[in-house]
Motif scaffolding. Structure first.
Motif, short mmCIF file in Angstrom:
data_model
loop_
_atom_site.label_atom_id
_atom_site.label_comp_id
_atom_site.label_asym_id
_atom_site.label_seq_id
_atom_site.Cartn_x
_atom_site.Cartn_y
_atom_site.Cartn_z
N ARG A 51 1.09 -1.66 0.11
CA ARG A 51 0.00 0.16 -0.33
C ARG A 51 1.09 1.18 -0.18
NH1 ARG A 51 -4.96 -0.16 -1.78
NH2 ARG A 51 -5.66 1.98 -0.32
N GLU A 52 1.88 1.22 1.16
CA GLU A 52 2.47 2.42 0.47
C GLU A 52 3.15 2.87 -1.06
OE1 GLU A 52 4.98 5.65 2.68
OE2 GLU A 52 3.43 4.18 3.65
N TYR A 55 1.16 4.40 -2.88
CA TYR A 55 0.53 5.88 -2.57
C TYR A 55 1.33 6.26 -3.21
CZ TYR A 55 0.22 9.93 0.55
OH TYR A 55 0.39 10.99 0.74
N GLU A 59 1.26 9.77 -5.35
CA GLU A 59 1.42 11.01 -4.94
C GLU A 59 2.09 11.08 -6.38
OE1 GLU A 59 4.02 11.11 -1.80
OE2 GLU A 59 3.31 12.48 -0.77
#
Length: 116
Positions: A51-52, A55, A59
């Motif tokens: 998930r990081e 993200y 971003e």
């Protein structure tokens, strides 16, 4: 009497074996719980890392990278400083002339209360 003592000893031995089995079962259960916790923790870490990464990609695609933003801000700041410096150089002579005129060109005037 001897048969009663043998029966009691057998009961004690059976109770001891039962206690050992219960103890072993508890140990196995604790070991399985610990193993399950470790597996769950590793799954959580893997999911968190996934998930990081998602993200970070999102971003970067939406906001742009921080390096780009910093470069834009630096460029804008340098351009603004140059504009201000050019303005100072362009208006320096006029500003000095106005200041010197205000200091040296004094016209004495009587205060209105002293006028006749």
């Amino acid at each position: 009497m001897a048969s009663q003592t043998t029966g009691i000893q057998q009961l004690l031995a059976a109770e001891k074996k039962a206690a050992e089995k219960v103890s072993e079962a508890r140990k196995r259960k604790a070991k399985r719980l610990k193993q399950a916790k470790e597996e769950a923790q590793s799954e959580i870490e893997a999911y968190r890392a996934q998930r990081e990464t998602q993200y970070k990609r999102y971003e970067d695609s939406v906001l742009g990278s921080r390096g780009d933003t910093e470069a834009k801000v630096d460029e804008s700041t340098k351009r603004r400083i140059k504009e201000i410096g050019d303005g100072v150089n362009r208006n320096k002579k006029q500003s000095l002339d106005m200041l010197l005129k205000a200091v040296f060109d004094i016209e004495p005037v009587l205060h209105e209360n002293l006028r006749l």
